[in-house]
Design a protein around this motif. Structure first.
Motif, PDB file in Angstrom:
ATOM      1  N   THR A   7       0.781  -1.182  -0.002  1.00  0.00           N
ATOM      2  CA  THR A   7       0.076   0.031  -0.127  1.00  0.00           C
ATOM      3  C   THR A   7       0.811   1.182   0.180  1.00  0.00           C
ATOM      4  N   GLY A   8       2.252   1.121   0.209  1.00  0.00           N
ATOM      5  CA  GLY A   8       3.040   2.022   0.258  1.00  0.00           C
ATOM      6  C   GLY A   8       3.324   3.021   1.393  1.00  0.00           C
ATOM      7  N   GLU A   9       2.567   2.462   2.483  1.00  0.00           N
ATOM      8  CA  GLU A   9       2.682   2.842   3.743  1.00  0.00           C
ATOM      9  C   GLU A   9       3.979   2.526   4.526  1.00  0.00           C
ATOM     10  N   GLY A  10       4.649   3.614   5.081  1.00  0.00           N
ATOM     11  CA  GLY A  10       5.846   2.950   5.884  1.00  0.00           C
ATOM     12  C   GLY A  10       5.658   2.836   7.324  1.00  0.00           C
ATOM     13  N   PRO A  11       6.465   2.476   8.070  1.00  0.00           N
ATOM     14  CA  PRO A  11       6.275   2.187   9.555  1.00  0.00           C
ATOM     15  C   PRO A  11       5.820   3.549  10.068  1.00  0.00           C
ATOM     16  N   THR A  12       4.777   3.587  10.962  1.00  0.00           N
ATOM     17  CA  THR A  12       4.357   4.760  11.684  1.00  0.00           C
ATOM     18  C   THR A  12       5.325   4.848  12.861  1.00  0.00           C
ATOM     19  N   ARG A  13       5.981   5.971  13.078  1.00  0.00           N
ATOM     20  CA  ARG A  13       6.688   6.154  14.290  1.00  0.00           C
ATOM     21  C   ARG A  13       5.846   6.998  15.598  1.00  0.00           C
ATOM     22  N   PRO A  14       6.287   6.670  16.652  1.00  0.00           N
ATOM     23  CA  PRO A  14       5.459   7.016  17.605  1.00  0.00           C
ATOM     24  C   PRO A  14       5.455   8.702  17.906  1.00  0.00           C
ATOM     25  N   GLY A  15       6.513   9.231  17.273  1.00  0.00           N
ATOM     26  CA  GLY A  15       6.422  10.759  17.568  1.00  0.00           C
ATOM     27  C   GLY A  15       5.549  11.532  16.588  1.00  0.00           C
ATOM     28  N   ASP A  16       5.285  10.739  15.398  1.00  0.00           N
ATOM     29  CA  ASP A  16       4.534  11.459  14.149  1.00  0.00           C
ATOM     30  C   ASP A  16       3.191  11.915  14.648  1.00  0.00           C
ATOM     31  N   ARG A  17       2.524  10.802  15.265  1.00  0.00           N
ATOM     32  CA  ARG A  17       1.197  11.044  15.679  1.00  0.00           C
ATOM     33  C   ARG A  17       1.053  11.916  16.488  1.00  0.00           C
ATOM     34  N   THR A  18       1.936  11.937  17.670  1.00  0.00           N
ATOM     35  CA  THR A  18       1.778  13.038  18.631  1.00  0.00           C
ATOM     36  C   THR A  18       2.114  14.240  18.150  1.00  0.00           C
ATOM     37  N   GLY A  19       3.100  14.574  17.467  1.00  0.00           N
ATOM     38  CA  GLY A  19       3.495  15.903  16.789  1.00  0.00           C
ATOM     39  C   GLY A  19       2.295  16.468  16.087  1.00  0.00           C
ATOM     40  N   THR A  20       1.467  15.471  15.119  1.00  0.00           N
ATOM     41  CA  THR A  20       0.576  15.874  14.675  1.00  0.00           C
ATOM     42  C   THR A  20      -0.854  16.480  15.308  1.00  0.00           C
ATOM     43  N   GLY A  21      -0.980  15.716  16.408  1.00  0.00           N
ATOM     44  CA  GLY A  21      -2.041  16.025  17.081  1.00  0.00           C
ATOM     45  C   GLY A  21      -1.862  17.223  18.261  1.00  0.00           C
ATOM     46  N   ALA A  22      -0.460  17.351  18.455  1.00  0.00           N
ATOM     47  CA  ALA A  22      -0.251  18.349  19.394  1.00  0.00           C
ATOM     48  C   ALA A  22      -0.228  19.757  18.669  1.00  0.00           C
ATOM     49  N   ARG A  23       0.320  19.811  17.431  1.00  0.00           N
ATOM     50  CA  ARG A  23       0.256  21.237  16.751  1.00  0.00           C
ATOM     51  C   ARG A  23      -1.041  21.927  16.942  1.00  0.00           C
ATOM     52  N   PRO A  24      -2.240  21.236  16.595  1.00  0.00           N
ATOM     53  CA  PRO A  24      -3.371  22.147  16.534  1.00  0.00           C
ATOM     54  C   PRO A  24      -3.840  22.493  17.946  1.00  0.00           C
ATOM     55  N   LEU A  25      -3.591  21.631  19.033  1.00  0.00           N
ATOM     56  CA  LEU A  25      -3.813  22.032  20.291  1.00  0.00           C
ATOM     57  C   LEU A  25      -2.771  23.270  20.831  1.00  0.00           C
ATOM     58  N   LEU A  26      -1.435  23.309  20.316  1.00  0.00           N
ATOM     59  CA  LEU A  26      -0.556  24.285  20.668  1.00  0.00           C
ATOM     60  C   LEU A  26      -1.153  25.630  20.029  1.00  0.00           C
ATOM     61  N   LEU A  27      -1.583  25.356  18.730  1.00  0.00           N
ATOM     62  CA  LEU A  27      -1.967  26.812  18.176  1.00  0.00           C
ATOM     63  C   LEU A  27      -3.353  27.390  18.818  1.00  0.00           C
ATOM     64  N   ALA A  28      -4.278  26.385  19.118  1.00  0.00           N
ATOM     65  CA  ALA A  28      -5.542  26.841  19.904  1.00  0.00           C
ATOM     66  C   ALA A  28      -5.319  27.711  21.283  1.00  0.00           C
ATOM     67  N   GLY A  29      -4.191  26.945  21.894  1.00  0.00           N
ATOM     68  CA  GLY A  29      -3.893  27.701  23.283  1.00  0.00           C
ATOM     69  C   GLY A  29      -3.225  28.722  22.894  1.00  0.00           C
ATOM     70  N   ILE A  30      -2.431  28.939  21.791  1.00  0.00           N
ATOM     71  CA  ILE A  30      -1.812  30.358  21.638  1.00  0.00           C
ATOM     72  C   ILE A  30      -2.902  31.477  21.296  1.00  0.00           C
ATOM     73  N   GLY A  31      -3.787  30.905  20.570  1.00  0.00           N
ATOM     74  CA  GLY A  31      -4.941  31.728  19.995  1.00  0.00           C
ATOM     75  C   GLY A  31      -6.000  32.266  21.410  1.00  0.00           C
ATOM     76  N   VAL A  32      -6.113  31.296  22.360  1.00  0.00           N
ATOM     77  CA  VAL A  32      -6.864  31.587  23.486  1.00  0.00           C
ATOM     78  C   VAL A  32      -6.159  32.605  24.275  1.00  0.00           C
ATOM     79  N   VAL A  33      -4.906  32.478  24.329  1.00  0.00           N
ATOM     80  CA  VAL A  33      -4.074  33.233  25.310  1.00  0.00           C
ATOM     81  C   VAL A  33      -4.123  34.602  24.620  1.00  0.00           C
ATOM     82  N   CYS A  34      -3.775  34.723  23.270  1.00  0.00           N
ATOM     83  CA  CYS A  34      -3.899  36.111  22.675  1.00  0.00           C
ATOM     84  C   CYS A  34      -5.215  36.708  22.885  1.00  0.00           C
ATOM     85  N   PHE A  35      -6.361  36.037  22.645  1.00  0.00           N
ATOM     86  CA  PHE A  35      -7.469  36.578  22.980  1.00  0.00           C
ATOM     87  C   PHE A  35      -7.780  37.209  24.264  1.00  0.00           C
ATOM     88  N   VAL A  36      -7.258  36.250  25.284  1.00  0.00           N
ATOM     89  CA  VAL A  36      -7.581  37.021  26.776  1.00  0.00           C
ATOM     90  C   VAL A  36      -6.516  38.016  26.958  1.00  0.00           C
TER      91      VAL A  36
END
Length: 388
Positions: A7-36
């Motif tokens: 299928t052309g999929e490589g092995p999934t690294r543990p850090g990839d999924r964590t980094g992909t999910g943490a980035r939106p949360l980080l941006l949302a947190g920065i947005g909330v802080v800036c709004f406050v």
């Protein structure tokens, strides 16, 4: 492993999924802080922001006069603005020179009348068990001797003279001087603060009215290019709405001033000119301003007896009916259409948040909010017509 290879999929690294999910949360947190942080800055600088908004309203007024003058005189924008500024200055100085003494005299007489009638009303209510917490002056004139101590000294450091008077001590002299200077400094700083606010509003209004398009285009540069055309349309709608509302409100204020002045003059009430002027100026503040103006008129009419009170109340009610059912629906039909309950609720909210500035500028602020909600939410987000 073979299925992943096919299928052309490589092995999934543990850090990839964590980094992909943490980035939106980080941006949302920065947005909330800036709004406050933005809300905190707006809260602490609310007086300054409302003063700037008042300057923008004055700029809309000057730009509107310049625009209407352009229909009669085919001159450049700068020349027309200079003509408008000179005419307004001459009109203000002329009114101040011709009617300044009369207004000052009537204002002093009205102040004494209001103070006297308010005291009589307070006494009348107190006799019927309603005690209002009004400040009372020291009426004993320092004649009470209950505060004297032994040795001929009073409790505030004054010594009794052989002639029966009181000689102030050096400490009490310094204290009295300090209190006088404190009250004087408060008055001086208050006057200079009011003059400074008026100066800021005038200068800001003139600067913005001198070249409004450059300020508009400068703000539009912060909007993404794909939304710039829509933002320009909304900005133009805001300017048109504020201009229609402001000039309509000025017409209503002038009509209220003339009607109250003439009506109270026919009744023979003292201070009719200043009462009409305060009613016209307070008409700028809907609901609350009319109540305050009516209360002042009723208090001033108490000195003229029952007939004066009945006549003043009748004049006030007729003028308010004229404003509510004739002037406002006819003059403001092109400006804003906000229900009275919504206006009153907005005044209460803005008054609690921002004080007197919030009450005075509640209606233009609500007009701006209504245009933004209609254009950006009702039309663009919901896809509905704001006219429905």
């Amino acid at each position: 492993m073979q299925e992943r290879a096919q299928t052309g999929e490589g092995p999934t690294r543990p850090g990839d999924r964590t980094g992909t999910g943490a980035r939106p949360l980080l941006l949302a947190g920065i947005g909330v802080v800036c709004f406050v942080v933005l809300l905190a800055l707006v809260w602490h600088a609310s007086d300054t922001l409302l003063l700037i908004f008042a300057g923008l309203l004055f700029a809309v007024f000057l730009d509107g006069l310049t625009h209407y003058l352009g229909r009669v005189v085919p001159l450049g924008h700068g020349v027309r603005l200079a003509i408008v500024t000179v005419l307004l200055s001459a009109l203000f100085l002329g009114l101040l020179g011709l009617g300044g003494a009369t207004l000052s005299q009537q204002a002093g007489s009205l102040g004494r009348t209001l103070q006297q009638q308010a005291g009589e009303v307070s006494t009348w209510l107190k006799q019927r068990g309603i005690d209002l917490p009004l400040p009372q002056s020291d009426r004993d004139g320092g004649k009470s001797d209950g505060g004297k101590s032994e040795g001929g000294k009073s409790g505030d450091g004054r010594t009794s003279s052989p002639l029966g008077g009181e000689l102030p001590s050096p400490g009490s002299l310094l204290s009295d001087a300090g209190s006088v200077l404190g009250r004087a400094s408060t008055i001086v700083f208050g006057v200079f603060g009011a003059i400074g606010n008026v100066f800021v509003v005038i200068v800001l209004g003139v600067f913005v009215a001198a070249d409004p398009r450059s300020y508009r285009d400068g703000l539009l540069r912060f909007v993404p290019p794909r939304h710039r055309a829509r933002a320009a349309t909304v900005a133009d709608d805001l300017g048109t709405t504020l201009r229609h509302w402001l000039f309509g409100q000025l017409v209503i204020m002038a009509a209220i001033f003339v009607c109250v002045w003439l009506g109270l003059s026919l009744l023979g009430l003292d201070g009719a000119l200043i009462l009409g002027l305060q009613a016209g100026l307070l008409c700028f503040i809907p609901t609350v301003g009319a109540l305050v103006a009516g209360l002042v008129i009723v208090l001033a009419s108490l000195a003229s007896g029952l007939k004066g009170v009945i006549g003043a109340v009748a004049v006030y009610l007729l003028v308010q009916a004229l404003e509510s059912y004739v002037l406002t629906p006819f003059v403001q039909k092109k400006a804003i259409d906000i229900p009275p309950a919504t206006i009153f609720a907005g005044q209460i909210l803005l008054g609690v948040l921002f004080g007197l500035w919030g009450i005075a500028l509640a209606l233009p602020i609500m007009a701006v909010a209504k245009v933004l909600l209609d254009r950006l939410y009702v039309e663009d987000t919901l896809g509905e017509s704001a006219e429905a």
